[in-house]
Design a protein around this motif. Structure first.
Motif, PDB file in Angstrom:
ATOM      1  N   GLY A   1    -100.383  56.026 -19.436  1.00  0.00           N
ATOM      2  CA  GLY A   1     -99.743  56.577 -18.251  1.00  0.00           C
ATOM      3  C   GLY A   1     -98.419  57.258 -18.496  1.00  0.00           C
ATOM      4  O   GLY A   1     -97.651  57.490 -17.573  1.00  0.00           O
ATOM      5  N   THR A   2     -98.139  57.595 -19.740  1.00  0.00           N
ATOM      6  CA  THR A   2     -96.836  58.181 -20.038  1.00  0.00           C
ATOM      7  C   THR A   2     -96.877  59.694 -20.215  1.00  0.00           C
ATOM      8  O   THR A   2     -95.835  60.325 -20.221  1.00  0.00           O
ATOM      9  CB  THR A   2     -96.236  57.554 -21.304  1.00  0.00           C
ATOM     10  OG1 THR A   2     -97.150  57.744 -22.380  1.00  0.00           O
ATOM     11  CG2 THR A   2     -95.973  56.072 -21.104  1.00  0.00           C
ATOM     12  N   ILE A   3     -98.059  60.251 -20.373  1.00  0.00           N
ATOM     13  CA  ILE A   3     -98.171  61.687 -20.591  1.00  0.00           C
ATOM     14  C   ILE A   3     -99.291  62.232 -19.705  1.00  0.00           C
ATOM     15  O   ILE A   3    -100.408  61.721 -19.736  1.00  0.00           O
ATOM     16  CB  ILE A   3     -98.490  62.011 -22.066  1.00  0.00           C
ATOM     17  CG1 ILE A   3     -97.383  61.481 -22.979  1.00  0.00           C
ATOM     18  CG2 ILE A   3     -98.690  63.514 -22.260  1.00  0.00           C
ATOM     19  CD1 ILE A   3     -97.697  61.578 -24.441  1.00  0.00           C
ATOM     20  N   THR A   4     -98.985  63.267 -18.945  1.00  0.00           N
ATOM     21  CA  THR A   4    -100.021  63.892 -18.130  1.00  0.00           C
ATOM     22  C   THR A   4    -100.516  65.152 -18.831  1.00  0.00           C
ATOM     23  O   THR A   4     -99.725  65.933 -19.348  1.00  0.00           O
ATOM     24  CB  THR A   4     -99.510  64.238 -16.717  1.00  0.00           C
ATOM     25  OG1 THR A   4     -98.445  65.185 -16.836  1.00  0.00           O
ATOM     26  CG2 THR A   4     -99.033  63.002 -15.983  1.00  0.00           C
ATOM     27  N   ILE A   5    -101.820  65.321 -18.814  1.00  0.00           N
ATOM     28  CA  ILE A   5    -102.438  66.469 -19.473  1.00  0.00           C
ATOM     29  C   ILE A   5    -101.971  67.786 -18.854  1.00  0.00           C
ATOM     30  O   ILE A   5    -101.667  68.737 -19.592  1.00  0.00           O
ATOM     31  CB  ILE A   5    -103.976  66.341 -19.442  1.00  0.00           C
ATOM     32  CG1 ILE A   5    -104.426  65.040 -20.128  1.00  0.00           C
ATOM     33  CG2 ILE A   5    -104.641  67.555 -20.093  1.00  0.00           C
ATOM     34  CD1 ILE A   5    -103.988  64.856 -21.544  1.00  0.00           C
ATOM     35  N   PRO A   6    -101.888  67.911 -17.509  1.00  0.00           N
ATOM     36  CA  PRO A   6    -101.424  69.185 -16.957  1.00  0.00           C
ATOM     37  C   PRO A   6    -100.034  69.599 -17.452  1.00  0.00           C
ATOM     38  O   PRO A   6     -99.782  70.791 -17.655  1.00  0.00           O
ATOM     39  CB  PRO A   6    -101.414  68.938 -15.436  1.00  0.00           C
ATOM     40  CG  PRO A   6    -102.480  67.898 -15.243  1.00  0.00           C
ATOM     41  CD  PRO A   6    -102.356  67.010 -16.449  1.00  0.00           C
ATOM     42  N   ARG A   7     -99.153  68.662 -17.687  1.00  0.00           N
ATOM     43  CA  ARG A   7     -97.820  69.009 -18.217  1.00  0.00           C
ATOM     44  C   ARG A   7     -97.901  69.522 -19.642  1.00  0.00           C
ATOM     45  O   ARG A   7     -97.204  70.461 -20.026  1.00  0.00           O
ATOM     46  CB  ARG A   7     -96.873  67.816 -18.134  1.00  0.00           C
ATOM     47  CG  ARG A   7     -96.438  67.534 -16.733  1.00  0.00           C
ATOM     48  CD  ARG A   7     -95.420  66.438 -16.690  1.00  0.00           C
ATOM     49  NE  ARG A   7     -95.042  66.190 -15.308  1.00  0.00           N
ATOM     50  CZ  ARG A   7     -94.135  65.323 -14.950  1.00  0.00           C
ATOM     51  NH1 ARG A   7     -93.526  64.601 -15.874  1.00  0.00           N
ATOM     52  NH2 ARG A   7     -93.836  65.154 -13.687  1.00  0.00           N
ATOM     53  N   VAL A   8     -98.773  68.911 -20.422  1.00  0.00           N
ATOM     54  CA  VAL A   8     -98.953  69.384 -21.804  1.00  0.00           C
ATOM     55  C   VAL A   8     -99.577  70.773 -21.783  1.00  0.00           C
ATOM     56  O   VAL A   8     -99.153  71.669 -22.529  1.00  0.00           O
ATOM     57  CB  VAL A   8     -99.807  68.399 -22.634  1.00  0.00           C
ATOM     58  CG1 VAL A   8    -100.080  68.934 -24.026  1.00  0.00           C
ATOM     59  CG2 VAL A   8     -99.099  67.031 -22.724  1.00  0.00           C
ATOM     60  N   LEU A   9    -100.567  70.973 -20.913  1.00  0.00           N
ATOM     61  CA  LEU A   9    -101.187  72.302 -20.792  1.00  0.00           C
ATOM     62  C   LEU A   9    -100.160  73.354 -20.398  1.00  0.00           C
ATOM     63  O   LEU A   9    -100.197  74.478 -20.898  1.00  0.00           O
ATOM     64  CB  LEU A   9    -102.339  72.258 -19.798  1.00  0.00           C
ATOM     65  CG  LEU A   9    -103.575  71.449 -20.243  1.00  0.00           C
ATOM     66  CD1 LEU A   9    -104.564  71.333 -19.097  1.00  0.00           C
ATOM     67  CD2 LEU A   9    -104.215  72.045 -21.470  1.00  0.00           C
TER      68      LEU A   9
END
Length: 185
Positions: A173-181
């Motif tokens: 729960g520490t990293i969201t995929i949309p933010r990385v994208l």
């Protein structure tokens, strides 16, 4: 409540591994709810039980980065790197160095030691025993590396992999995929 119940059971068992994992679980829950002092206390307790636990050290690096304590983050990162036998691939992947070092680089702007997470990610992605979640974390680490090192071809490759995933957040729960994208776009 669940973390406290887990700690109570682990204390009754008096098993170092279960005590460390119970403290780590309590640390993670405290971290994710923003109670950083409690997270630090649980982490300290886990490290007192087992100062060489890679999972605890990796989470501690993340905590110290979150609260802006880069000196402490580097201290725990050095501890993590010290315990990892870099010649053997499995422990390298097990310590989540494929994600921790790129996070440190992204937050601090440093680019040293970035060969380590790339090697760790390659081990994870080549392994038939690693889970989809673990492979996703390796891909996120490679994505952060691509951004940090301004590598458009790697960024495009990681974007394609991460965009196709059904999951929108890492298990922790520490990293969201949309933010990385968004970073990769």
């Amino acid at each position: 409540r669940h973390a406290d119940a887990t700690l109570d059971l682990a204390e009754k068992l008096r098993d170092r591994l279960w005590l460390t994992r119970a403290c780590l679980l309590a640390h993670m829950l405290s971290y994710l709810t923003g109670d950083f002092q409690a997270a630090r206390d649980y982490s300290d307790r886990a490290l007192a039980i087992d100062p060489r636990d890679a999972w605890v050290l990796a989470w501690r690096v993340q905590l110290e980065l979150q609260v802006g304590e880069s000196r402490l983050a580097n201290y725990y990162l050095d501890q993590l790197l010290e315990i990892m036998p870099l010649a053997r691939p499995w422990p390298l992947a097990d310590a989540f160095l494929d994600i921790v070092l790129p996070m440190v680089a992204r937050i601090s702007g440093t680019v040293d030691r970035l060969d380590i997470p790339e090697r760790a990610a390659e081990v994870v992605l080549a392994s038939s025993s690693d889970t989809h979640d673990r492979a996703q974390m390796a891909r996120i680490g490679l994505a952060l590396l691509a951004v940090q090192l301004d590598n458009p071809s790697s960024a495009a490759e990681q974007y394609a992999h991460l965009e196709s995933t059904h999951c929108r957040m890492t298990r922790a729960g520490t990293i969201t995929i949309p933010r990385v994208l968004a970073l990769l776009a």
